[in-house]
Design a protein around this motif. Sequence first.
Motif, PDB file in Angstrom:
ATOM      1  N   ASN A 189       0.775   7.251   3.373  1.00  0.00           N
ATOM      2  CA  ASN A 189       0.056   8.479   3.080  1.00  0.00           C
ATOM      3  C   ASN A 189       0.922   9.712   3.323  1.00  0.00           C
ATOM      4  OD1 ASN A 189      -0.441   9.735   5.552  1.00  0.00           O
ATOM      5  ND2 ASN A 189      -2.297   8.541   5.891  1.00  0.00           N
ATOM      6  N   LEU A 190       0.514  10.778   2.658  1.00  0.00           N
ATOM      7  CA  LEU A 190       1.407  11.935   2.599  1.00  0.00           C
ATOM      8  C   LEU A 190       1.639  12.564   3.967  1.00  0.00           C
ATOM      9  CD1 LEU A 190       3.053  13.700   0.662  1.00  0.00           C
ATOM     10  CD2 LEU A 190       1.089  15.221   0.550  1.00  0.00           C
ATOM     11  N   SER A 191       0.608  12.558   4.813  1.00  0.00           N
ATOM     12  CA  SER A 191       0.859  13.229   6.089  1.00  0.00           C
ATOM     13  C   SER A 191       1.872  12.440   6.925  1.00  0.00           C
ATOM     14  CB  SER A 191      -0.426  13.532   6.845  1.00  0.00           C
ATOM     15  OG  SER A 191      -1.133  12.408   7.070  1.00  0.00           O
ATOM     16  N   ASP A 192       1.852  11.094   6.829  1.00  0.00           N
ATOM     17  CA  ASP A 192       2.886  10.325   7.543  1.00  0.00           C
ATOM     18  C   ASP A 192       4.255  10.630   6.980  1.00  0.00           C
ATOM     19  OD1 ASP A 192       0.893   9.214   8.932  1.00  0.00           O
ATOM     20  OD2 ASP A 192       0.907   7.278   7.893  1.00  0.00           O
ATOM     21  N   ARG A 193       4.301  10.618   5.655  1.00  0.00           N
ATOM     22  CA  ARG A 193       5.564  10.909   4.989  1.00  0.00           C
ATOM     23  C   ARG A 193       6.144  12.253   5.417  1.00  0.00           C
ATOM     24  NH1 ARG A 193       6.611   8.469  -0.044  1.00  0.00           N
ATOM     25  NH2 ARG A 193       4.643   7.944  -0.947  1.00  0.00           N
TER      26      ARG A 193
ATOM     27  N   GLY B 224      -8.167  14.455  -1.928  1.00  0.00           N
ATOM     28  CA  GLY B 224      -7.904  13.641  -0.750  1.00  0.00           C
ATOM     29  C   GLY B 224      -7.330  12.289  -1.145  1.00  0.00           C
ATOM     30  N   ARG B 225      -7.869  11.776  -2.243  1.00  0.00           N
ATOM     31  CA  ARG B 225      -7.444  10.453  -2.684  1.00  0.00           C
ATOM     32  C   ARG B 225      -6.013  10.493  -3.245  1.00  0.00           C
ATOM     33  NH1 ARG B 225     -11.561   6.981  -6.210  1.00  0.00           N
ATOM     34  NH2 ARG B 225     -10.100   5.471  -7.030  1.00  0.00           N
ATOM     35  N   ILE B 226      -5.720  11.554  -3.970  1.00  0.00           N
ATOM     36  CA  ILE B 226      -4.371  11.681  -4.533  1.00  0.00           C
ATOM     37  C   ILE B 226      -3.347  11.789  -3.406  1.00  0.00           C
ATOM     38  CG2 ILE B 226      -2.827  13.210  -5.858  1.00  0.00           C
ATOM     39  CD1 ILE B 226      -5.191  13.821  -7.698  1.00  0.00           C
ATOM     40  N   LEU B 227      -3.700  12.528  -2.377  1.00  0.00           N
ATOM     41  CA  LEU B 227      -2.759  12.691  -1.263  1.00  0.00           C
ATOM     42  C   LEU B 227      -2.697  11.447  -0.382  1.00  0.00           C
ATOM     43  CD1 LEU B 227      -3.347  16.385  -0.253  1.00  0.00           C
ATOM     44  CD2 LEU B 227      -1.528  15.400  -1.596  1.00  0.00           C
ATOM     45  N   GLY B 228      -3.736  10.630  -0.430  1.00  0.00           N
ATOM     46  CA  GLY B 228      -3.713   9.372   0.324  1.00  0.00           C
ATOM     47  C   GLY B 228      -3.997   9.582   1.810  1.00  0.00           C
TER      48      GLY B 228
ATOM     49  N   MET C 260       0.832  -1.211   0.000  1.00  0.00           N
ATOM     50  CA  MET C 260       0.000   0.000   0.000  1.00  0.00           C
ATOM     51  C   MET C 260       0.869   1.264   0.000  1.00  0.00           C
ATOM     52  SD  MET C 260      -3.003  -0.172  -0.610  1.00  0.00           S
ATOM     53  CE  MET C 260      -3.624   1.506  -0.401  1.00  0.00           C
ATOM     54  N   PHE C 261       0.245   2.357  -0.375  1.00  0.00           N
ATOM     55  CA  PHE C 261       0.972   3.622  -0.389  1.00  0.00           C
ATOM     56  C   PHE C 261       1.099   4.166   1.040  1.00  0.00           C
ATOM     57  CE2 PHE C 261      -1.665   3.438  -4.231  1.00  0.00           C
ATOM     58  CZ  PHE C 261      -0.674   3.486  -5.196  1.00  0.00           C
TER      59      PHE C 261
ATOM     60  N   ARG D 260       6.116  15.274  -4.303  1.00  0.00           N
ATOM     61  CA  ARG D 260       6.364  14.855  -5.674  1.00  0.00           C
ATOM     62  C   ARG D 260       6.288  13.333  -5.810  1.00  0.00           C
ATOM     63  NH1 ARG D 260      10.425  16.396 -10.200  1.00  0.00           N
ATOM     64  NH2 ARG D 260      11.348  14.347 -10.451  1.00  0.00           N
ATOM     65  N   VAL D 261       6.895  12.627  -4.874  1.00  0.00           N
ATOM     66  CA  VAL D 261       6.827  11.159  -4.902  1.00  0.00           C
ATOM     67  C   VAL D 261       5.363  10.711  -4.781  1.00  0.00           C
ATOM     68  CG1 VAL D 261       7.485   9.028  -3.721  1.00  0.00           C
ATOM     69  CG2 VAL D 261       9.139  10.888  -3.936  1.00  0.00           C
ATOM     70  N   ALA D 262       4.628  11.360  -3.873  1.00  0.00           N
ATOM     71  CA  ALA D 262       3.221  10.988  -3.684  1.00  0.00           C
ATOM     72  C   ALA D 262       2.422  11.206  -4.969  1.00  0.00           C
ATOM     73  CB  ALA D 262       2.614  11.791  -2.539  1.00  0.00           C
TER      74      ALA D 262
END
Length: 298
Positions: free
Chosen positions: A4-8, A294-298, A1-2, A35-37
């Motif tokens: 998510n951006l806020s964790d990253r 929201g979905r793009i950012l995960g 799974m990806f 950018r990676v996200a």
Amino acid sequence: MFENLSDRLSGVLDKLTRQGALSEEDVSTALREVRVALLEADVSLPVARDFIKRVQEKATGQAVTKSVTPGQQVIKIVHDELVATLAGDDENAGELRVDSPPAPILMVGLQGSGKTTTTAKLALRLTDRGKKRVLMASLDTSRPAAMEQLAVLGTQIGVDTLPIVPGQSPVQIAKRAKQQASLGGYDIYMLDTAGRLSIDDALMAEVEAVRDEAKPHETILVVDGLTGQDAVNTAENFDQRIGITGVVLTRMDGDGRGGAALSMRAVTGKPIKFVGLGEKMDALEEFHPQRIAGRILG
Ligand code: GDP
């Protein structure tokens, strides 16, 4: 799974010292992760690059608010910019220009994109919610099964289809659809054009001829939302040759991240009107920029 951006971002940004404002370095560090996200969400590279540049300009120097972490603050800026890009200046997502009856709507796209299904879904929506009388016609003369498919869907949803007359060309069928729509007092007639597995000249020439005959009020491109970069190429091609007025992204019920929506909007400038969320006839929804962001950012 990806991830998510806020964790990253909390991983990289919250280590940074707060200095009252987002420094260029903070922002660059965060935007590398963004950018990676974006790329993982299938946003095309040039679109991701442009997007990052815009966010960089907006974020650098912005005062850090006490109540949020720098990471959360960057996410908010990214989110807002995503929503703004996805929404564009289109105030009428989910609406079709269908005044002056009988209004022709041209449905275009590659084979397998969900064009016929989407034609029927839109017809159902227009009859149910818009209280319009709709006539659907299949122009896919090379695939009798596709014509039959539209007729079956029509029966299922209670929307009329133009009777199939073997041997007619797509342009002849478009003419007949217009006549029948006028005579029968329909508000709208929908022309479901043929698709091919990939874009070719014969397909475009055929759709151009139909467009010139029908002079559609809306030309809706149906694209498979799971196809990423290919979806963008398809949209560019159809827009250049045919001139589209809006897009329906299908298969958004799948587990793709929906990055194609951002690329498509950025590259063609044309509004995404609806998203397809399944095979059922009611699985069509107005496009909500917030949800896709929201979905793009995960
Ligand atoms: P066309 O060749 O472009 O006319 O494609 P069809 O309308 O025949 O659709 C191809 C397949 O995709 C069918 O099995 C549809 O039920 C399915 N399909 C269409 N839209 C969606 C969608 O939004 N989500 C899912 N999961 N399947 C879809």
